[in-house]
Design a protein around this motif. Structure first.
Motif, PDB file in Angstrom:
ATOM      1  N   LEU A  53     -11.666   2.831   5.033  1.00 48.92           N
ATOM      2  CA  LEU A  53     -10.224   2.572   5.059  1.00 48.92           C
ATOM      3  C   LEU A  53      -9.925   1.152   5.522  1.00 48.92           C
ATOM      4  CD1 LEU A  53      -8.945   5.964   6.529  1.00 48.92           C
ATOM      5  CD2 LEU A  53      -8.764   5.165   4.164  1.00 48.92           C
ATOM      6  N   ARG A  54     -10.654   0.683   6.538  1.00 48.86           N
ATOM      7  CA  ARG A  54     -10.457  -0.692   7.012  1.00 48.86           C
ATOM      8  C   ARG A  54     -10.867  -1.691   5.924  1.00 48.86           C
ATOM      9  NH1 ARG A  54      -8.715   2.201  10.447  1.00 48.86           N
ATOM     10  NH2 ARG A  54      -7.058   1.998   8.921  1.00 48.86           N
ATOM     11  N   ASP A 104      -1.704   5.910   8.549  1.00 49.26           N
ATOM     12  CA  ASP A 104      -2.417   4.859   9.269  1.00 49.26           C
ATOM     13  C   ASP A 104      -2.803   3.696   8.365  1.00 49.26           C
ATOM     14  OD1 ASP A 104      -3.701   3.823  11.655  1.00 49.26           O
ATOM     15  OD2 ASP A 104      -5.601   4.294  10.682  1.00 49.26           O
ATOM     16  N   THR A 105      -2.896   3.954   7.055  1.00 52.59           N
ATOM     17  CA  THR A 105      -3.397   2.954   6.119  1.00 52.59           C
ATOM     18  C   THR A 105      -2.296   2.303   5.290  1.00 52.59           C
ATOM     19  OG1 THR A 105      -5.440   4.256   5.924  1.00 52.59           O
ATOM     20  CG2 THR A 105      -5.058   2.575   4.243  1.00 52.59           C
ATOM     21  N   CYS A 106      -1.272   3.075   4.937  1.00 52.56           N
ATOM     22  CA  CYS A 106      -0.294   2.628   3.940  1.00 52.56           C
ATOM     23  C   CYS A 106       1.024   2.168   4.556  1.00 52.56           C
ATOM     24  CB  CYS A 106      -0.023   3.754   2.940  1.00 52.56           C
ATOM     25  SG  CYS A 106      -1.499   4.251   2.019  1.00 52.56           S
ATOM     26  N   ASP A 107       1.779   1.399   3.777  1.00 51.66           N
ATOM     27  CA  ASP A 107       3.104   0.942   4.199  1.00 51.66           C
ATOM     28  C   ASP A 107       4.151   2.023   3.984  1.00 51.66           C
ATOM     29  OD1 ASP A 107       1.983  -1.696   4.528  1.00 51.66           O
ATOM     30  OD2 ASP A 107       2.132  -1.927   2.348  1.00 51.66           O
ATOM     31  N   LYS A 112       0.844  -1.188   0.000  1.00 55.04           N
ATOM     32  CA  LYS A 112       0.000   0.000   0.000  1.00 55.04           C
ATOM     33  C   LYS A 112       0.883   1.243   0.000  1.00 55.04           C
ATOM     34  CE  LYS A 112      -1.514  -1.861   3.629  1.00 55.04           C
ATOM     35  NZ  LYS A 112      -2.115  -2.178   4.953  1.00 55.04           N
ATOM     36  N   GLU A 123      -8.068  -1.847   3.354  1.00 58.87           N
ATOM     37  CA  GLU A 123      -6.950  -2.623   3.892  1.00 58.87           C
ATOM     38  C   GLU A 123      -7.246  -4.124   3.854  1.00 58.87           C
ATOM     39  OE1 GLU A 123      -4.435  -0.730   7.264  1.00 58.87           O
ATOM     40  OE2 GLU A 123      -6.516  -0.200   7.692  1.00 58.87           O
ATOM     41  N   GLN A 124      -8.470  -4.488   4.230  1.00 59.70           N
ATOM     42  CA  GLN A 124      -8.858  -5.899   4.246  1.00 59.70           C
ATOM     43  C   GLN A 124      -8.811  -6.496   2.846  1.00 59.70           C
ATOM     44  OE1 GLN A 124     -12.799  -6.547   5.855  1.00 59.70           O
ATOM     45  NE2 GLN A 124     -12.940  -8.587   4.985  1.00 59.70           N
ATOM     46  N   VAL A 177      -7.057  -5.500   0.234  1.00 57.99           N
ATOM     47  CA  VAL A 177      -5.665  -5.601  -0.224  1.00 57.99           C
ATOM     48  C   VAL A 177      -5.009  -6.846   0.352  1.00 57.99           C
ATOM     49  CG1 VAL A 177      -3.377  -4.539  -0.057  1.00 57.99           C
ATOM     50  CG2 VAL A 177      -5.360  -3.134  -0.640  1.00 57.99           C
ATOM     51  N   ALA A 178      -5.234  -7.090   1.652  1.00 58.68           N
ATOM     52  CA  ALA A 178      -4.619  -8.245   2.302  1.00 58.68           C
ATOM     53  C   ALA A 178      -5.196  -9.559   1.789  1.00 58.68           C
ATOM     54  CB  ALA A 178      -4.805  -8.140   3.817  1.00 58.68           C
TER      55      ALA A 178
END
Length: 347
Positions: free
Chosen positions: A202-203, A228-231, A47, A206-207, A209-210
């Motif tokens: 946002l959650r 808070d969201t990205c690497d 991310k 993230e879910q 993408v994973a």
């Protein structure tokens, strides 16, 4: 490993990258240099956040990735999606890549959705086109997608105006996932939402993408949301990446005064200093058709030195996998002044 290998995509071998942008330049027909020499990369399950004020080139970058820019725009460099250069593709191949290879979640779902068509029909359209599915198969897929993003399948019969802002944004995400792309480009996906719905979206991203091992490029002006969201984060100013590195490091310990100003613009919960003495940034990004000489940030920079007005700054090492295009990159930034009144309030 070269410095390009640790650009905003992180230390990931080139063969594992979904997206590899090299020396991207975008100039509009009026001469505005909107994107200048950008290098970025995104891998599967990774991310990447792209931050900056309005007018810094973020959305132009997103549109350039799938050749969605207006006619007359000059684009050069390389945009490699799974190793294939989008800029040299024939139009038939570009149309095949859109949705199926990479897709975009645009900001403002109400403006992106067609007000006179049911949302189920709008999600089904790319499925029918790219997947060659039957009407029955497309309808089943639409129901699965809606449930995957937290909406009942029955909402497929609704029109956009019958949904809340958060529900419409979920529809946009479902549409982006319709043809099983490997890369999602999210341009300000939560800007118009309240904070509770923003957190849910946002959650959800993230879910997804994973679970699906997607690559994500998320664009926003909000450094706190991106951290808070990205690497990793890439901070853009006047069409260039001026700082990039691990998300938490860029947010907490920015090595470019622009990145530091973006981070300080948002108050931190429990931090009285940021609450009573926020550091704003006067002025606006420069006109892309009339950029200042030297470092383009120097007219607004509180820690500029004389050479900044004449010498442009390239990205340089500022820490582990952290780079900054600033003369001060190799050390902690000098203290940035606040107004006397703000300082008194903080004390």
């Amino acid at each position: 490993m070269s410095k390009d290998d640790v650009a905003a995509g992180g230390a990931r071998p080139a063969e594992q990258r979904l997206l590899d942008v090299k020396n991207l330049e975008v100039t509009y027909a009026n001469g505005a240099a909107a994107v200048r020499g950008v290098h970025l990369s995104v891998g599967a399950g990774q991310k990447l956040g792209v931050a900056g004020e309005s007018g810094c080139g973020k959305s132009t970058l997103a549109l350039a990735l799938l050749r969605l820019l207006p006619a007359g725009t000059k684009v050069s460099g390389e945009i490699l999606l799974d190793g294939e250069d989008i800029l040299t593709m024939k139009w038939g191949r570009v149309r095949a890549v859109r949705w199926a290879g990479a897709s975009i979640v645009f900001q403002g779902a109400m403006h992106s959705l067609n007000a006179v068509h049911r949302i189920g029909d709008q999600i089904a359209e790319p499925i029918l086109l790219h997947k060659k599915a039957t009407q029955t198969g497309a309808k089943t897929k639409v129901g699965e997608l809606l449930e995957h993003v937290g909406l009942p399948a029955a909402r497929a019969d609704a029109y956009p105006h019958e949904l809340s802002g958060g529900q419409r944004q979920r529809v946009m995400i479902a549409m982006a996932l319709a043809c099983d792309p490997r890369l999602i480009i999210a341009d300000e996906p939560t800007t118009a939402l309240d904070v509770m719905i923003q957190a849910q979206i946002l959650r959800l991203i993230e879910q997804l993408v994973a679970e699906q091992d997607l690559g994500l490029m998320m664009i926003s002006h909000d450094l706190a949301v991106l951290s808070d969201t990205c690497d990793r984060l890439a901070v853009m100013y006047a069409g260039r990446v001026v700082e990039e590195g691990p998300a938490s490091e860029v947010y907490e310990n920015a090595r470019h005064p622009y990145g530091k100003a973006l981070s300080a613009a948002f108050p931190r919960i429990g931090d009285a200093a940021s609450r009573f003495a926020p550091r704003g940034l006067p002025g606006d990004p420069p006109d892309p058709s009339a950029l200042p000489t030297g470092c383009t940030f120097h007219p607004r920079c509180p820690v500029a030195i004389d050479s900044c007005a004449t010498d442009d700054q390239a990205l340089r090492d500022a820490g582990p996998q952290h780079r900054s295009a600033c003369v001060h990159a190799g050390s902690q930034l000098p203290a940035q002044p606040t107004s006397a009144s703000a300082a008194e309030s903080a004390s």
